[in-house]
Design a protein around this motif. Structure first.
Motif, PDB file in Angstrom:
ATOM      1  N   PHE A 173       0.832  -1.210   0.000  1.00 61.53           N
ATOM      2  CA  PHE A 173       0.000   0.000   0.000  1.00 61.53           C
ATOM      3  C   PHE A 173       0.866   1.258   0.000  1.00 61.53           C
ATOM      4  N   PHE A 505      -3.683  -0.804 -10.002  1.00 61.40           N
ATOM      5  CA  PHE A 505      -4.540  -0.980  -8.818  1.00 61.40           C
ATOM      6  C   PHE A 505      -5.541  -2.121  -8.994  1.00 61.40           C
ATOM      7  N   GLY A 509      -5.568  -5.134  -6.467  1.00 67.12           N
ATOM      8  CA  GLY A 509      -6.716  -5.192  -5.563  1.00 67.12           C
ATOM      9  C   GLY A 509      -7.466  -6.502  -5.679  1.00 67.12           C
ATOM     10  N   ILE A 512      -5.352  -9.280  -4.017  1.00 69.03           N
ATOM     11  CA  ILE A 512      -5.270  -9.169  -2.566  1.00 69.03           C
ATOM     12  C   ILE A 512      -6.613  -9.488  -1.898  1.00 69.03           C
ATOM     13  N   ALA A 513      -7.713  -9.040  -2.503  1.00 66.51           N
ATOM     14  CA  ALA A 513      -9.015  -9.130  -1.840  1.00 66.51           C
ATOM     15  C   ALA A 513      -9.865 -10.313  -2.269  1.00 66.51           C
ATOM     16  N   TRP A 531      -5.929  -9.853   2.171  1.00 67.27           N
ATOM     17  CA  TRP A 531      -6.543  -8.735   2.874  1.00 67.27           C
ATOM     18  C   TRP A 531      -6.923  -9.096   4.303  1.00 67.27           C
TER      19      TRP A 531
END
Length: 600
Positions: A173, A505, A509, A512-513, A531
């Motif tokens: 991040f 991104f 994203g 990660i999520a 996450w």
């Protein structure tokens, strides 16, 4: 008595003011001297000034942009190395009485924890080492270059515990936030310069006629080029005004013909893009299923993407001639199409990988949530793909310089054939070179999560590219006959770079999520997704702090916060419009003053 007191007080205040004034002057002088000395420490300061003097500010902006990416990648490398790689190395070698803490996975099938990297053992041929170096497999797969190396849950240094999974995610991040803020800051500065230049057409003409000369130019050929550049800019402005008048006078039949032709050409462009995307998808699937065959199969996605990046812009530049746009809009549309094809190719590659990782049938993915047979450590596999893209991109840049630019220079110089002389020296096209390095930077942003030391490779790559491009520029190329201004080019470069960052991104994203983390490697093997380390860490905080953090993340806080931001944004927009109206009124008054009668 009162008079003496007031006089003493005044004398005291004057002494205080004198001391403040003297201190302020001394501090400003010291800061000025430090700033002057620090300017000599700026990377490539002399080289960039030399390029600016010989070729003008347009080409200088490209090399300044390249220097910015070198510094950015170096800082990202320092960040990832300090918070991720260094604690792992310290713990593994037991430095500072450090130890490693492993947490046994819970509620996970044993089959998901099997991961056998293809590290080389015994006698190995040189070709194997070279293959591993180019593909990221073999001995490189088990090094700190890739995600699978960091299979540690915590590091104990004396009595302190270092949460490596949390540090890994926060470092990710941090480098994305740092990149965003730095690019936005530089973009705002470039936007201000661009806004001032394009605010008034009359002012633009005046700037070109009375202040258009670049006094940094010392080379006679560059001076002649600058003359042609100014002449071209004035001709272009006149042509655009003439074309605008022509567009206003078009009849309905002519408009219908042009719009039909544009729709047809855009259908061709979409078909070309679809063909590129489908080819990349099929090649990626084939390469992943047959990656153990040879090095050529492993590099098929990189080769197809590079071929698409080369052929696509050539076709777009040819087709746009028939769309009858203004010259300025023609350049912008061509560049946007080239940007889209380069960055979208990376997205299609990642989509192809994820379709193989998480889009498998229920039987294959049921135990672990992903295709554990083909990808026991899928993060390292994605990191290897990003590594291969970066290495192949670097090889292509060097190969073009060695086997295309220099042979062309020799042929044009020493061969008098008309066909060879017709080709001539190739121009140094700023936009194409910038898109080339932005493509590599987008790969670096995406790949850093899966390969933490990838920014170090990017730093070395751009460092070498600077000298390669400098040699190519001085010895084999000539500046473009239609150069763009440094202010507008810098702003455009940063906007495209910001688009690449926004593209990065999305896959990060999603990884990660949404995609389940590998259970056989990496710091997140005890979490369903990467996450989950954030809420798991928050649950260890005191109850009051937990409520505050969860409250900030709730809809009850997000909705009012969004409304307040909208109100502030509307206020700033209204204020900017008011300032714009004031500026327009002042300009009208200046015109009246210039055209008014002389009173003396």
């Amino acid at each position: 008595m009162n008079w003496d007191f007031q006089q003493a007080d005044t004398e005291h205040l004057s002494r205080w003011k004198k001391w403040r004034r003297t201190s302020s002057k001394s501090l400003k002088k010291a800061l000025s001297e430090v700033k002057g000395l620090s300017s000599y420490l700026v990377l490539w300061r002399h080289d960039i000034h030399s390029i600016e003097g010989k070729f003008g500010t347009g080409i200088q902006s490209y090399f300044s942009f390249l220097r910015f990416l070198v510094l950015l990648n170096f800082i990202i490398f320092i960040l990832m190395f300090s918070f991720v790689t260094l604690p792992t190395i310290i713990s593994q070698y037991g430095i500072f009485n450090s130890t490693i803490a492993y947490i046994s996975p819970k509620n996970i099938d044993d089959i998901c924890t099997i991961y056998k990297p293809s590290g080389n053992k015994g006698l190995v041929y040189f070709y194997t080492y070279l293959k591993d170096l180019l593909s990221g497999t073999g001995f490189l797969e088990v090094t700190s270059l890739f995600y699978g190396y960091y299979s540690i849950d915590a590091v104990w240094i004396s009595v302190m515990s270092y949460n490596l999974p949390l540090a890994y995610l926060l470092a990710t991040f941090a480098y994305l936030t740092l990149s965003s803020l730095w690019i936005i800051k530089r973009s705002v500065e470039g936007f201000k310069q661009n806004l001032v230049h394009d605010a008034d057409p009359f002012q633009s003409y005046c700037n070109k006629v009375f202040a258009g000369w670049d006094f940094c130019i010392t080379d006679p050929s560059a001076a002649r080029l600058k003359h042609r550049s100014l002449q071209y800019e004035l001709q272009t402005d006149l042509q655009e005004e003439k074309l605008k008048q022509k567009i206003a006078e078009r009849k309905m039949g002519e408009k219908l013909r042009i719009y039909t032709l544009r729709i047809f050409i855009n259908i061709i462009v979409i078909a070309i893009l679809s063909g590129c995307f489908y080819s990349i998808y099929r090649v990626t699937v084939f390469s992943q299923e047959n990656s153990s065959v040879n090095l050529l199969v492993q590099y098929l996605p990189s080769m197809v993407i590079t071929l698409a990046n080369f052929i696509g812009p050539l076709i777009f530049a040819f087709l746009i001639r028939f769309e009858d746009y203004t010259p300025a809009f023609e350049i912008k549309l061509t560049l946007l199409r080239c940007v889209f094809v380069r960055l979208a190719n990376i997205g299609v590659l990642l989509f192809s990988l994820w379709s193989q990782i998480a889009g498998c049938g229920s039987d294959k993915c049921k135990p672990c949530g992903y295709n554990y047979k083909l990808y026991p450590c899928w993060e390292s596999d994605v990191g290897q793909e990003m590594y291969k893209l970066m290495i192949f991109d670097f090889i292509v840049i060097l190969a073009v310089a060695l086997f295309a630019d220099f042979p062309r220079k020799l042929l044009v110089t020493h061969c008098s054939w008309k066909l060879v002389q017709w080709f001539g020296h190739k121009e140094f096209e700023i936009s194409d070179n910038v898109l080339e390095i932005i493509y590599g930077q987008t790969i670096c942003w995406i790949g850093t999560f899966f390969s933490p030391l990838l920014p170090a490779i990017a730093t070395i790559k751009y460092f070498i590219i600077f000298y390669v491009k400098k040699i190519v520029l001085i010895h084999t190329r000539k500046p473009a006959a239609r150069p763009i201004r440094a202010s507008s080019s810098n702003f455009f470069f940063l906007v495209v770079l910001l688009i690449g960052l926004l593209l990065a991104f999305i896959p990060l994203g999603f990884s990660i999520a949404r995609i389940p983390s590998s259970k056989a490697c990496g710091p997140f093997r005890n979490y369903n997704t990467s996450w989950e380390v954030i809420p798991d860490t928050i649950l260890q905080f005191p109850t009051g702090l937990q409520q505050i953090l969860f409250g900030i993340a709730s809809e009850a806080f997000a909705v009012p916060f969004f409304v307040i931001l909208c109100i502030i944004m509307f206020y700033v927009i209204a204020l900017a419009r008011a300032h714009k109206r004031v500026v327009e009124q002042l300009r009208e008054q200046l015109v009246l003053v210039r055209s008014g009668p002389t009173l003396y």
